[in-house]
Design a protein around this motif. Sequence first.
Motif, PDB file in Angstrom:
ATOM      1  N   UNK A 125     -67.565  22.277 -79.132  1.00 24.32           N
ATOM      2  CA  UNK A 125     -66.364  23.110 -79.137  1.00 24.32           C
ATOM      3  C   UNK A 125     -66.791  24.569 -79.080  1.00 24.32           C
ATOM      4  N   UNK A 126     -66.431  25.225 -77.979  1.00 24.61           N
ATOM      5  CA  UNK A 126     -66.646  26.656 -77.833  1.00 24.61           C
ATOM      6  C   UNK A 126     -65.273  27.310 -77.878  1.00 24.61           C
ATOM      7  N   UNK A 127     -65.082  28.250 -78.783  1.00 22.71           N
ATOM      8  CA  UNK A 127     -63.765  28.840 -78.994  1.00 22.71           C
ATOM      9  C   UNK A 127     -63.742  30.295 -78.568  1.00 22.71           C
ATOM     10  N   UNK A 128     -62.695  30.663 -77.853  1.00 21.36           N
ATOM     11  CA  UNK A 128     -62.407  32.069 -77.613  1.00 21.36           C
ATOM     12  C   UNK A 128     -62.056  32.729 -78.945  1.00 21.36           C
ATOM     13  N   UNK A 129     -62.317  34.015 -79.036  1.00 17.43           N
ATOM     14  CA  UNK A 129     -61.929  34.763 -80.234  1.00 17.43           C
ATOM     15  C   UNK A 129     -60.420  34.742 -80.441  1.00 17.43           C
ATOM     16  N   UNK A 175     -62.491  28.523 -88.059  1.00 22.58           N
ATOM     17  CA  UNK A 175     -62.865  27.246 -87.453  1.00 22.58           C
ATOM     18  C   UNK A 175     -64.376  27.122 -87.352  1.00 22.58           C
ATOM     19  N   UNK A 176     -65.037  28.202 -86.994  1.00 23.29           N
ATOM     20  CA  UNK A 176     -66.501  28.170 -86.916  1.00 23.29           C
ATOM     21  C   UNK A 176     -67.110  28.056 -88.310  1.00 23.29           C
ATOM     22  N   UNK A 177     -66.510  28.717 -89.281  1.00 29.60           N
ATOM     23  CA  UNK A 177     -67.028  28.702 -90.649  1.00 29.60           C
ATOM     24  C   UNK A 177     -67.023  27.295 -91.240  1.00 29.60           C
ATOM     25  N   UNK A 178     -66.001  26.511 -90.931  1.00 32.13           N
ATOM     26  CA  UNK A 178     -65.907  25.163 -91.502  1.00 32.13           C
ATOM     27  C   UNK A 178     -66.496  24.084 -90.592  1.00 32.13           C
ATOM     28  N   UNK A 179     -67.043  24.488 -89.440  1.00 31.19           N
ATOM     29  CA  UNK A 179     -67.696  23.542 -88.547  1.00 31.19           C
ATOM     30  C   UNK A 179     -66.799  22.890 -87.519  1.00 31.19           C
TER      31      UNK A 179
END
Length: 262
Positions: A125-129, A175-179
Amino acid sequence: MTDPAGLVDYALDDHVATITYRRPDRLNAIDGAMRRDINAAFDRFRGDDDAWVAIVTGSGRAFCAGADLRSETGNPAGDFPGSFWERPTVNSFESGWEIFKPVIAAVNGYCLGYGLTLLTWCDFVIASERASFAFPEVTVGIPTIVGALRLPQRIGWHHAMELLLTGERIDAARAAEIGLAGRVVPHESLMDEARALAGRLTKAAPLAQRATKEMAVRGPAMGPVDAIRFGETMRRVAAATEDAAEGATAARERRAPVWRGR
């Protein structure tokens, strides 16, 4: 090669299939017609021997805003034959179609409900800001089912329950912080990052990748002895392929292997 398919596009380039949801006026919310196009796109990817990796993304401001509760084109979950009770359970990629090719989610915006369920079945999963994530079902009196099965396995019980039982939205950084997201990137570079990762993935042997992913999916549900026996059987099957012979030859000749997916 690009093949428009109504509400979903399927584009294949250098073994990478890009599946793009195209209902931006409804934030890519899934109605009956879009469900049929989504299933057709993933079915094509599953059966296309030239497609080794998929990137899934959305057009406009959303990745996918979940089910369109005002659908006029059928059930967003899919219209399938069967009685009231005897209906297919695994009926889409979100609900658990077995696709062992690598799948990358490039999350460009709102990722809600069905959109977030899809992520729990993706490998990367790659997320836009600009992305945001939620399971809002409980806020309209509907339980989350498939997401509730998979999210705790992905991000742990506490973080999963906070998302599932509050229905609240989180941003990309959280989302990145929790994986939930592997990384967050500037919005303008989202697809470049996804394509770069896909390019790295196509450098590996595709059949060996699929066997490895299947082992990772099935193994935890088995006992350790059964899992290892299953894995060793998979190893022998993979060792008999043309790609395995090519890998050994390329190593002896000190050159990059040329994979064929067979």
